[in-house]
Design an enzyme around this catalytic site. Sequence first.
Site, PDB file in Angstrom:
ATOM      1  N   LYS A 103       0.807  -1.224   0.000  1.00 22.34           N
ATOM      2  CA  LYS A 103       0.000   0.000   0.000  1.00 22.34           C
ATOM      3  C   LYS A 103       0.841   1.275   0.000  1.00 22.34           C
ATOM      4  O   LYS A 103       0.402   2.305  -0.486  1.00 22.34           O
ATOM      5  CB  LYS A 103      -0.954   0.002   1.191  1.00 22.34           C
ATOM      6  CG  LYS A 103      -2.111  -0.976   1.008  1.00 22.34           C
ATOM      7  CD  LYS A 103      -3.251  -0.653   1.953  1.00 22.34           C
ATOM      8  CE  LYS A 103      -4.464  -1.520   1.664  1.00 22.34           C
ATOM      9  NZ  LYS A 103      -4.281  -2.923   2.131  1.00 22.34           N
ATOM     10  N   GLU A 147      -9.793   7.180   3.878  1.00 24.51           N
ATOM     11  CA  GLU A 147     -10.653   6.323   4.686  1.00 24.51           C
ATOM     12  C   GLU A 147      -9.897   5.016   4.870  1.00 24.51           C
ATOM     13  O   GLU A 147      -9.030   4.649   4.071  1.00 24.51           O
ATOM     14  CB  GLU A 147     -11.994   6.077   3.999  1.00 24.51           C
ATOM     15  CG  GLU A 147     -12.037   4.892   3.039  1.00 24.51           C
ATOM     16  CD  GLU A 147     -11.252   5.107   1.753  1.00 24.51           C
ATOM     17  OE1 GLU A 147     -11.103   6.267   1.342  1.00 24.51           O
ATOM     18  OE2 GLU A 147     -10.782   4.115   1.176  1.00 24.51           O
ATOM     19  N   SER A 171       1.493  -9.917  -0.726  1.00 18.12           N
ATOM     20  CA  SER A 171       1.176  -8.486  -0.649  1.00 18.12           C
ATOM     21  C   SER A 171       1.616  -7.847   0.661  1.00 18.12           C
ATOM     22  O   SER A 171       1.866  -6.646   0.717  1.00 18.12           O
ATOM     23  CB  SER A 171      -0.325  -8.287  -0.852  1.00 18.12           C
ATOM     24  OG  SER A 171      -1.062  -9.091   0.048  1.00 18.12           O
TER      25      SER A 171
HETATM   26  C1  LIG Z   1      -5.105  -3.931   1.853  1.00 16.15           C
HETATM   27  C2  LIG Z   1      -4.392  -5.184   1.595  1.00 16.15           C
HETATM   28  C3  LIG Z   1      -4.802  -6.074   0.577  1.00 16.15           C
HETATM   29  C4  LIG Z   1      -6.043  -5.853  -0.250  1.00 16.15           C
HETATM   30  O1  LIG Z   1      -6.022  -4.704  -1.026  1.00 16.15           O
HETATM   31  P1  LIG Z   1      -5.826  -4.728  -2.599  1.00 16.15           P
HETATM   32  O2  LIG Z   1      -6.102  -3.342  -3.004  1.00 16.15           O
HETATM   33  O3  LIG Z   1      -6.775  -5.711  -3.183  1.00 16.15           O
HETATM   34  O4  LIG Z   1      -4.410  -5.119  -2.855  1.00 16.15           O
HETATM   35  C5  LIG Z   1      -4.042  -7.210   0.342  1.00 16.15           C
HETATM   36  N1  LIG Z   1      -2.964  -7.496   1.084  1.00 16.15           N
HETATM   37  C6  LIG Z   1      -2.544  -6.687   2.078  1.00 16.15           C
HETATM   38  C7  LIG Z   1      -1.334  -7.071   2.852  1.00 16.15           C
HETATM   39  C8  LIG Z   1      -3.242  -5.512   2.366  1.00 16.15           C
HETATM   40  O5  LIG Z   1      -2.817  -4.720   3.367  1.00 16.15           O
END
Ligand SMILES: *Cc1c(COP(=O)(O)O)cnc(C)c1O
Length: 394
Positions: free
Chosen positions: A90, A112, A378
Amino acid sequence: METYQVNNEGYYGTFGGAYIPEILHRCVEELRRAYLQVLDSADFRQEFDTLLRDYVGRPSPLYLAQRLSGRYGCRIYLKREDLNHTGAHKINNAIGQVLLARRMGKRRIIAETGAGQHGVATATVCALMGMECIVYMGKTDVERQHVNVERMKMLGAKVRPVTSGNMTLKDATNEAIRDWCCHPEDTYYVIGSTVGPHPYPDMVARLQSVISREIKQQLMEHEGRDYPDYLVACVGGGSNAAGTIYHYLDDSRVKIVLAEAGGKGVDSGLSAATIQLGRLGIIHGAKTLVMQDEDGQIQEPYSISAGLDYPGIGPMHANLAAKKRAMTYAIDDDEALSAAYRLTRLEGIIPALESAHALGTLEKMRFRPQDIVVLTVSGRGDKDIATYLAHAPQ
Ligand SMILES: *Cc1c(COP(=O)(O)O)cnc(C)c1O
């Protein structure tokens, strides 16, 4: 040639667009005119790339996971977004948008947040750049995500608890939009995923596309070819997936696999599997798949993973699913938990619960030995340790 990228009107097929109150037209139009010009400018690129390298720690490694590969009989590479500063992908988007806000002359940043991850990323970048930061968060989430609230406060952000509706993400979003309506001149609204009115989905995808730009280079070094057979990512709103697939969207050699949150099961009434359960509707200013009841009221989604329980999905991903460009799987809570323990015990990497949904798809697919799979981790699992311990395998 057919493209899966956004068109000039802000649509991916029939999904996307900008469905916003009249009062926001000027703000969104100003943003639409500015974003491509700024993102393509040499000066922005230089500052963005330098921060991604020196502050975030990019490029994130592309790691050949040998023991995981052994289990599934193919070559699996993990794209390690978990190693970024603040622990997830992010931050890439937050840096890009705050740099854009500065170039647009905005001094006040609003956002948000649901689980708090996007709020923390935005508060982090605002601290770095000395900007005012206000984060709207449903009161229920403020109580559930106590540690992230403390992090945002330490970073100097003001957290505004929202008490309307169910007091969760959707209500926080409404409140952020209301704030933007009241302060259109000096305020920039940072959206945390590939959702919202055009140009947000395209802008966020471009800012996250550094992920697939690096994958291309890194695969070339590892394998002597710059594309995999499969790309795998989890989808909440869709930003880490969009970044992972961005430079391969129109490359038919590459299969795209998206994992959404099945919750307690797609048909259990406790799910966040928007691609399977959603119908066409409007959420957050975009036309896309939305989990809604007969009357079109948005349904509260459920997942064990706070980052995936969004009742919509990015218009890019809705289109990829509709056109069958992407395979999608709903991975339920138990499958995600098992996948997280499996990765931890095979590779010594504790993934975020969101990322564990992407790992869960590996159990459902069949590979050939020569297949190259790139799966995006992610985020890291530190924030999820309490949940993992509460569900330890016997
Ligand atoms: C917020 C988040 C997601 C989901 O958000 P996307 O916009 O779909 O990527 C996935 N993995 C992590 C670690 C997150 O913090």
